[in-house]
Design a protein around this motif. Structure first.
Motif, PDB file in Angstrom:
ATOM      1  N   LYS A 166       0.547  -1.266   0.167  1.00 20.97           N
ATOM      2  CA  LYS A 166      -0.466  -0.086  -0.186  1.00 20.97           C
ATOM      3  C   LYS A 166       0.502   1.276   0.096  1.00 20.97           C
ATOM      4  O   LYS A 166       1.613   1.565   0.909  1.00 20.97           O
ATOM      5  CB  LYS A 166      -0.479   0.341   1.310  1.00 20.97           C
ATOM      6  N   THR A 183      -4.776   8.099   3.252  1.00 17.95           N
ATOM      7  CA  THR A 183      -5.658   7.263   2.401  1.00 17.95           C
ATOM      8  C   THR A 183      -4.230   6.455   2.011  1.00 17.95           C
ATOM      9  O   THR A 183      -2.955   6.617   2.274  1.00 17.95           O
ATOM     10  CB  THR A 183      -5.897   8.175   1.357  1.00 17.95           C
ATOM     11  N   LEU A 193      -6.826   2.439  -1.247  1.00 21.70           N
ATOM     12  CA  LEU A 193      -7.686   0.651  -0.481  1.00 21.70           C
ATOM     13  C   LEU A 193      -8.440   1.651   0.652  1.00 21.70           C
ATOM     14  O   LEU A 193     -10.253   0.541   1.235  1.00 21.70           O
ATOM     15  CB  LEU A 193      -6.737   0.230  -0.229  1.00 21.70           C
ATOM     16  N   TRP A 194      -8.222   2.723   1.771  1.00 24.88           N
ATOM     17  CA  TRP A 194      -8.792   2.822   2.694  1.00 24.88           C
ATOM     18  C   TRP A 194      -9.005   4.877   2.843  1.00 24.88           C
ATOM     19  O   TRP A 194      -7.331   5.221   1.789  1.00 24.88           O
ATOM     20  CB  TRP A 194      -8.644   2.363   4.371  1.00 24.88           C
ATOM     21  N   GLN A 196      -8.519   7.712   6.079  1.00 23.41           N
ATOM     22  CA  GLN A 196      -9.215   7.788   7.522  1.00 23.41           C
ATOM     23  C   GLN A 196      -8.899   9.267   7.391  1.00 23.41           C
ATOM     24  O   GLN A 196      -7.560   9.534   7.629  1.00 23.41           O
ATOM     25  CB  GLN A 196      -7.983   7.431   8.218  1.00 23.41           C
ATOM     26  N   ASN A 264      -3.982   1.131  12.164  1.00 27.79           N
ATOM     27  CA  ASN A 264      -3.822  -0.311  11.685  1.00 27.79           C
ATOM     28  C   ASN A 264      -3.651  -0.297  10.260  1.00 27.79           C
ATOM     29  O   ASN A 264      -4.648   0.187   9.517  1.00 27.79           O
ATOM     30  CB  ASN A 264      -5.278  -1.751  11.645  1.00 27.79           C
ATOM     31  N   ALA A 266      -3.862  -2.404   7.984  1.00 28.03           N
ATOM     32  CA  ALA A 266      -4.815  -3.176   6.414  1.00 28.03           C
ATOM     33  C   ALA A 266      -5.995  -1.904   6.317  1.00 28.03           C
ATOM     34  O   ALA A 266      -6.247  -2.627   5.522  1.00 28.03           O
ATOM     35  CB  ALA A 266      -4.925  -4.482   7.758  1.00 28.03           C
ATOM     36  N   THR A 267      -6.852  -1.204   7.413  1.00 31.10           N
ATOM     37  CA  THR A 267      -8.015  -0.574   6.812  1.00 31.10           C
ATOM     38  C   THR A 267      -7.372   1.336   7.153  1.00 31.10           C
ATOM     39  O   THR A 267      -8.488   2.057   7.645  1.00 31.10           O
ATOM     40  CB  THR A 267      -8.650  -1.043   8.503  1.00 31.10           C
ATOM     41  N   LYS A 269      -8.249   2.004  10.351  1.00 33.72           N
ATOM     42  CA  LYS A 269      -8.574   2.162  12.331  1.00 33.72           C
ATOM     43  C   LYS A 269      -7.490   3.013  12.873  1.00 33.72           C
ATOM     44  O   LYS A 269      -6.828   2.469  12.781  1.00 33.72           O
ATOM     45  CB  LYS A 269      -9.658   1.881  11.796  1.00 33.72           C
TER      46      LYS A 269
END
Ligand SMILES: O=C(O)c1cc(C(=O)O)c2c(n1)C(=O)C(=O)c1cc(C(=O)O)[nH]c1-2
Length: 540
Positions: A166, A183, A193-194, A196, A264, A266-267, A269
């Motif tokens: 990422k 991001t 992908l995410w 925040q 995290n 991956a997300t 979060k």
């Protein structure tokens, strides 16, 4: 020469790589290289081996990023150039198209802090909010993705960070009331992908720390590169100042401004946060680098995260649970006056209002600004480029208008009356205690990043245009380069090709200091620093 792909394994094992594969070399952001070829005994023999003039007069902030014998470096206007790292032979040059962009929402000089690598690709974030992926060997565009419109309050100046495929970036825009975000894009395709936001919406955790509706213009840029902890699979990112600057307009802690957030990867979060300056009204940001290092403080071992904050305090935080281990002043610091239950306390008397001008320290430029510290695992010292200024600051009326500055304060940077030696210094701080180990005073501000090496050396560039090599243990100056053509605000890096170690740094004075530096910028010695980007590479 063959171009070796940059794998997760290589990114996670910087200690055994000959290159400089990411902004601060490794995921802990140490700015430390395990090379001993150039060392305390032979550093006086360093000579220039090649150089390159960029032709730009803005601040040059990018470190050379090196994979094998290929170097990638950006210029302030989003050119990306590949060189043979050992010889300086230019391999290709890419110019991102900025011709239709006004560069109206770049607060503190037109700058770029360099690239990230993954697979065969090279990633650059741009002033009009693109991430561009280029093929490392050829310079061909692989993908481009725009993350926000240009000239509407945001820009990107940071070097991306790649974690497990990422490409992670954040926005600048704290001075324009943009709502910041971090991001992650798919390294292969550029797909988001995410994303925040750094400022929570009212229904999210932290949302109640803002008055109604204020989160939309709450600032919280994320304009410097984060750090990744491979042990706990946690991404750390510093968050910038709240908008507007004047805090009477937004009572509350204003999360996650002026904080480090643990995420995290991956997300995106948020796991926890630590706020360096609650309800900031002095533009201290919380973006300065977070270096992961293990320390022993008062007899107890900690997995720590350290940061020299703009607010003048050097923080050690437990990187597992986000609790404060210690905070010590490394510059005159009055706005944050102390700590209660691990949380910073600000001095109410030093908060400006529209009716009240105050004098406080440091200035908004910080005890240290973006210039990265280095933490040396051999000496257990953090090397901190320091600036010694204070300011007067007063509230003013302001209304939000997209793409225009959103400050609500007027200010003037002045000398720190408690520090007569000059505008800057390089200090070593023992990370086990937070106390100063040595200091090198400087009449000029010290605005260059730090590089420590296994050869016992600390490298950094001076505002009067020299690359310095200090003895990392003692601070003794062992070598200075011949005069460079401009002052340096660059970030030095080092690499090894065919057994030979090289050190590279940009000269190219600029950044926030000459634009916003008030009395400091007007000081003749500072005002007369020549500009002009010039990359220098040295070896024995
Ligand atoms: O809040 C923001 O979005 C933001 C962005 C930047 C930037 O992107 O360079 C700087 C700042 N703030 C800032 O406060 C600051 O002092 C600063 C100095 C510099 C520099 O390059 O010398 N950039 C920035």
């Amino acid at each position: 020469a063959d171009y070796a792909p940059v794998t997760d394994a290589r990114l996670g094992a910087a200690a055994t790589d000959n290159g400089w594969l990411m902004y601060r070399r490794d995921y802990t952001s140490s700015g430390y290289a395990p090379f001993e070829g150039i060392n305390t005994a032979n550093v006086t023999g360093l000579k220039q081996v090649w150089d390159y003039k960029t032709g730009f007069d803005q601040g040059h902030e990018a470190p050379p990023i090196v994979n094998g014998d290929t170097m990638f470096i950006t210029t302030p206007k989003n050119e990306l150039i590949a060189f043979q790292a050992s010889t300086g032979k230019q391999l290709w040059k890419y110019q991102h198209d900025l011709s239709k962009v006004g560069l109206k929402t770049v607060c503190c000089d037109v700058v770029n802090r360099g690239v990230a690598l993954y697979g065969n690709d090279v990633y650059m974030a741009t002033l009009d909010n693109y991430v561009v992926a280029l093929d490392g060997p050829t310079g061909k565009v692989v993908w481009k993705q725009q993350l926000a419109p240009s000239d509407k309050g945001t820009a990107m100046t940071l070097a991306p960070l790649v974690v497990k495929g990422k490409v992670i970036v954040g926005l600048s825009g704290g001075e324009y009331g943009a709502r910041g975000f971090i991001t992650a894009l798919d390294a292969k395709t550029g797909k988001t992908l995410w994303k925040q936001y750094t400022i929570p919406a009212p229904n999210e955790p932290g949302g109640k720390t803002w008055p109604k509706g204020a989160y939309k213009t709450g600032g919280g840029g994320a304009w410097l590169t984060g750090t990744y902890d491979t042990d706990t699979d946690t991404l750390f990112w510093g968050v910038g100042n709240p908008g507007p600057w004047l805090a009477t307009l937004r009572p509350g802690d204003n999360l996650y401004t002026d904080s480090v957030i643990a995420m995290n990867p991956a997300t995106g979060k948020i796991k926890w946060h630590y706020q360096y300056t609650p309800n900031d009204t002095w533009d201290y940001d919380g973006t300065n680098e977070t270096v992961l290092t293990d320390i022993t403080y008062e007899g107890t071992a900690h997995k720590a995260l350290v940061s020299a904050s703009r607010n003048g305090w050097f923080y050690a935080i437990d990187r597992v649970d986000g609790k404060l281990i210690y905070a010590k002043k490394f510059a005159t610091a009055t706005s944050v006056s102390g700590f209660k239950d691990g949380k910073p306390v600000t001095d109410p008397a030093l908060r400006p209002t529209v009716d009240k001008e105050v004098f406080t320290c440091p200035s908004f430029l910080g005890g240290k600004n973006w210039w990265p510290i280095s933490v040396d695992p051999q000496t257990h010292m953090a090397y901190v480029p320091t600036m010694h200024t204070c300011m007067t600051i007063k509230g003013a009326t302001v209304a939000y208008k997209a793409g225009l500055p959103f400050l609500g304060e007027t200010f003037k940077v002045v000398a720190d009356p408690a520090h007569k030696e000059g505008w800057g210094s390089v200090q070593a701080i023992d990370v086990n205690t937070g106390e100063q180990a040595w200091t090198h005073p400087s009449k000029l501000p010290w605005n260059s990043g730090m590089l420590s090496t296994a050869g016992g050396l600390l490298f950094s560039g001076s505002a009067d245009g020299h690359l310095y090599a200090f003895d990392a243990k003692t601070g003794k100056v062992l070598w200075t380069s011949p005069q460079m053509t401009s002052g340096s605000i660059g970030v030095p890096s080092t690499w090894v090709v065919d057994g030979k170690q090289y050190v590279g740094i940009y000269a190219g004075w600029g950044g926030a200091t000459p634009i916003w530096g008030g009395d400091m910028a007007k000081d003749e010695a500072v005002a007369n620093i020549p500009v002009g980007g010039h990359l220098y590479v040295f070896s024995l």
